[in-house]
Design a protein around this motif. Structure first.
Motif, PDB file in Angstrom:
ATOM      1  N   ALA A 107       2.916  -6.938   5.252  1.00 48.64           N
ATOM      2  CA  ALA A 107       2.275  -5.771   4.653  1.00 48.64           C
ATOM      3  C   ALA A 107       3.277  -4.628   4.683  1.00 48.64           C
ATOM      4  CB  ALA A 107       1.010  -5.385   5.422  1.00 48.64           C
ATOM      5  N   ALA A 108       3.491  -3.991   3.536  1.00 52.85           N
ATOM      6  CA  ALA A 108       4.541  -2.977   3.446  1.00 52.85           C
ATOM      7  C   ALA A 108       4.023  -1.688   2.825  1.00 52.85           C
ATOM      8  CB  ALA A 108       5.709  -3.508   2.629  1.00 52.85           C
ATOM      9  N   LYS A 109       4.412  -0.560   3.431  1.00 53.60           N
ATOM     10  CA  LYS A 109       4.123   0.755   2.871  1.00 53.60           C
ATOM     11  C   LYS A 109       5.200   1.069   1.837  1.00 53.60           C
ATOM     12  CE  LYS A 109       2.747   4.031   5.625  1.00 53.60           C
ATOM     13  NZ  LYS A 109       2.768   5.097   6.666  1.00 53.60           N
ATOM     14  N   ILE A 110       4.766   1.445   0.634  1.00 51.18           N
ATOM     15  CA  ILE A 110       5.688   1.658  -0.480  1.00 51.18           C
ATOM     16  C   ILE A 110       5.893   3.159  -0.700  1.00 51.18           C
ATOM     17  CG2 ILE A 110       6.156   1.171  -2.891  1.00 51.18           C
ATOM     18  CD1 ILE A 110       5.927  -1.316  -1.106  1.00 51.18           C
ATOM     19  N   PRO A 111       7.094   3.674  -0.472  1.00 58.85           N
ATOM     20  CA  PRO A 111       7.336   5.093  -0.721  1.00 58.85           C
ATOM     21  C   PRO A 111       7.616   5.373  -2.191  1.00 58.85           C
ATOM     22  CG  PRO A 111       9.297   4.084   0.198  1.00 58.85           C
ATOM     23  CD  PRO A 111       8.246   3.011   0.144  1.00 58.85           C
ATOM     24  N   ALA A 112       6.991   6.412  -2.708  1.00 60.80           N
ATOM     25  CA  ALA A 112       7.280   6.974  -4.042  1.00 60.80           C
ATOM     26  C   ALA A 112       6.793   6.109  -5.207  1.00 60.80           C
ATOM     27  CB  ALA A 112       8.766   7.271  -4.193  1.00 60.80           C
ATOM     28  N   THR A 113       7.041   4.810  -5.211  1.00 60.56           N
ATOM     29  CA  THR A 113       6.678   3.956  -6.345  1.00 60.56           C
ATOM     30  C   THR A 113       5.199   3.574  -6.299  1.00 60.56           C
ATOM     31  OG1 THR A 113       8.891   3.003  -6.306  1.00 60.56           O
ATOM     32  CG2 THR A 113       7.230   1.810  -7.546  1.00 60.56           C
ATOM     33  N   PRO A 114       4.488   3.642  -7.441  1.00 63.34           N
ATOM     34  CA  PRO A 114       3.076   3.230  -7.454  1.00 63.34           C
ATOM     35  C   PRO A 114       2.909   1.772  -7.022  1.00 63.34           C
ATOM     36  CG  PRO A 114       3.597   4.464  -9.439  1.00 63.34           C
ATOM     37  CD  PRO A 114       4.899   4.217  -8.731  1.00 63.34           C
ATOM     38  N   VAL A 115       1.892   1.518  -6.236  1.00 61.05           N
ATOM     39  CA  VAL A 115       1.632   0.167  -5.742  1.00 61.05           C
ATOM     40  C   VAL A 115       1.440  -0.811  -6.902  1.00 61.05           C
ATOM     41  CG1 VAL A 115      -0.089  -1.246  -4.528  1.00 61.05           C
ATOM     42  CG2 VAL A 115       0.726   0.891  -3.509  1.00 61.05           C
ATOM     43  N   GLY A 116       0.753  -0.362  -7.958  1.00 61.40           N
ATOM     44  CA  GLY A 116       0.519  -1.238  -9.099  1.00 61.40           C
ATOM     45  C   GLY A 116       1.806  -1.760  -9.707  1.00 61.40           C
ATOM     46  N   GLU A 117       2.839  -0.935  -9.746  1.00 65.44           N
ATOM     47  CA  GLU A 117       4.116  -1.381 -10.309  1.00 65.44           C
ATOM     48  C   GLU A 117       4.765  -2.448  -9.433  1.00 65.44           C
ATOM     49  OE1 GLU A 117       6.719   1.827 -11.239  1.00 65.44           O
ATOM     50  OE2 GLU A 117       5.222   2.920 -12.420  1.00 65.44           O
ATOM     51  N   ILE A 118       4.618  -2.309  -8.125  1.00 65.23           N
ATOM     52  CA  ILE A 118       5.149  -3.318  -7.201  1.00 65.23           C
ATOM     53  C   ILE A 118       4.475  -4.665  -7.455  1.00 65.23           C
ATOM     54  CG2 ILE A 118       5.368  -3.948  -4.769  1.00 65.23           C
ATOM     55  CD1 ILE A 118       7.202  -1.660  -5.590  1.00 65.23           C
ATOM     56  N   ILE A 119       3.166  -4.625  -7.675  1.00 62.99           N
ATOM     57  CA  ILE A 119       2.415  -5.862  -7.945  1.00 62.99           C
ATOM     58  C   ILE A 119       2.810  -6.431  -9.304  1.00 62.99           C
ATOM     59  CG2 ILE A 119       0.107  -6.825  -8.273  1.00 62.99           C
ATOM     60  CD1 ILE A 119      -0.926  -4.592  -6.396  1.00 62.99           C
ATOM     61  N   ALA A 120       2.889  -5.568 -10.318  1.00 59.12           N
ATOM     62  CA  ALA A 120       3.224  -6.023 -11.673  1.00 59.12           C
ATOM     63  C   ALA A 120       4.588  -6.685 -11.724  1.00 59.12           C
ATOM     64  CB  ALA A 120       3.166  -4.849 -12.636  1.00 59.12           C
ATOM     65  N   HIS A 121       5.512  -6.208 -10.906  1.00 61.73           N
ATOM     66  CA  HIS A 121       6.869  -6.767 -10.887  1.00 61.73           C
ATOM     67  C   HIS A 121       6.996  -7.992  -9.993  1.00 61.73           C
ATOM     68  CE1 HIS A 121       8.356  -2.471 -12.012  1.00 61.73           C
ATOM     69  NE2 HIS A 121       7.924  -3.137 -13.058  1.00 61.73           N
TER      70      HIS A 121
ATOM     71  N   TYR B 192       0.870  -1.186   0.000  1.00 56.38           N
ATOM     72  CA  TYR B 192       0.000   0.000   0.000  1.00 56.38           C
ATOM     73  C   TYR B 192       0.902   1.229   0.000  1.00 56.38           C
ATOM     74  CZ  TYR B 192       0.792  -0.849   5.022  1.00 56.38           C
ATOM     75  OH  TYR B 192       1.360  -1.126   6.247  1.00 56.38           O
ATOM     76  N   SER B 193       0.335   2.374  -0.324  1.00 57.11           N
ATOM     77  CA  SER B 193       1.150   3.553  -0.584  1.00 57.11           C
ATOM     78  C   SER B 193       1.530   4.289   0.699  1.00 57.11           C
ATOM     79  CB  SER B 193       0.395   4.519  -1.508  1.00 57.11           C
ATOM     80  OG  SER B 193      -0.541   5.281  -0.776  1.00 57.11           O
ATOM     81  N   ASP B 194       2.430   5.267   0.540  1.00 56.83           N
ATOM     82  CA  ASP B 194       2.809   6.097   1.688  1.00 56.83           C
ATOM     83  C   ASP B 194       2.012   7.403   1.705  1.00 56.83           C
ATOM     84  OD1 ASP B 194       3.944   7.375  -0.480  1.00 56.83           O
ATOM     85  OD2 ASP B 194       5.832   7.841   0.526  1.00 56.83           O
ATOM     86  N   SER B 195       0.928   7.461   0.914  1.00 59.08           N
ATOM     87  CA  SER B 195       0.082   8.654   0.891  1.00 59.08           C
ATOM     88  C   SER B 195      -1.255   8.345   1.553  1.00 59.08           C
ATOM     89  CB  SER B 195      -0.095   9.145  -0.545  1.00 59.08           C
ATOM     90  OG  SER B 195      -0.537  10.481  -0.581  1.00 59.08           O
TER      91      SER B 195
END
Length: 265
Positions: free
Chosen positions: A172-186, A145-148
């Motif tokens: 469960a991890a908060k993702i700074p700066a990078t879109p969550v969708g990209e984390i999932i896609a990768h 999930y995002s950091d926003s």
């Protein structure tokens, strides 16, 4: 009449026509920083604004909150020269109260629901109920999930509402700066949630659905003029354009709920 007299007389007309063809003589360069939730809507509207106004948009992106260097509050705190910001309404209000933005210039653009996604092609969990959402979180190997705004809600409130805060620790991890969708896609997470408008443009993922109504959070996205903006009048014109009911359909197409009613035809 001699030919050179005709050429001399026509020269001012040719110069005037050339100036008109060149467009506005004093077009403004407007520096805009938008958070991700409204970014796709802004990108879709930018070309039309530039075409009709003659101004040039210098566009950058950054989260509405958080501690990364590109976060909008951090940019303003270190004195970056920005004309217009587009961001989560609550965070914008804090900057307004702190004197970073021009009072009275806030315009509400849209409301954004939170959605969840998985990697493209894998089985989609049913998250239409809170029990289904809880199961999707617990069965995931890694959740992002995002950091926003959406991530702050997921981490600070949603996990407790679902009574899974302890079980999600460590996966469960908060993702700074990078879109969550990209984390999932990768493949770095197999389930994640963020503003629907931020998930929709990402390739390589499938959106499962929105959070159930009883645990959904609608996030307001707003814009305002920055104090000491270099292009205050052009910035105000951009704010009027973005908030125009004529742009409601374009905003809605990106997964947002426009604040302005569509213009009547």
């Amino acid at each position: 009449m001699p030919q050179h007299h005709s050429i001399r007389k026509s020269r001012p007309l040719l110069v005037a026509l050339a100036l008109l063809a060149a467009g506005p003589a004093h077009a403004a360069d407007i520096r805009v920083v938008s958070s991700g939730g409204f970014a796709q809507a802004y990108k879709n509207l930018a070309a039309e604004y530039e075409r009709t106004s003659g101004d040039h948009l210098l566009s950058e992106w950054g989260p509405s909150m958080g501690t990364t260097a590109k976060a909008i509050p951090a940019r303003l705190a270190r004195g970056e020269r920005i004309d217009v910001v587009i961001m989560v309404g609550d965070a914008l209000d804090k900057l307004m109260d702190a004197g970073r933005l021009v009072p009275g210039t806030k315009v509400v653009l849209a409301n954004s629901p939170i959605a969840c996604a998985v990697r493209h092609g894998v089985a989609k969990p049913d998250i239409s109920t809170t029990d289904g959402l809880r199961k999707a979180f617990l069965e995931a190997r890694k959740v992002a999930y995002s950091d926003s705004a959406s991530g702050e809600y997921i981490e600070g409130k949603l996990m407790m509402k679902l009574d899974i805060a302890e079980q999600m620790q460590g996966k469960a991890a908060k993702i700074p700066a990078t879109p969550v969708g990209e984390i999932i896609a990768h493949g770095e997470a197999d389930f994640g949630c963020q503003q629907r408008s931020e998930l929709m443009p990402v390739k390589g993922i499938d959106i499962v659905g929105l959070l159930p109504p009883e645990v959904q959070l609608m996030t307001e996205f707003s814009a305002a003029l920055v104090r000491d903006a270099r292009q205050p009048e052009a910035g105000r014109a951009l704010l009027r354009f973005l908030a125009s009911p004529a742009n409601a359909a374009a905003i809605e197409a990106t997964g947002l709920q426009p604040a302005a009613a569509p213009a009547a035809h």
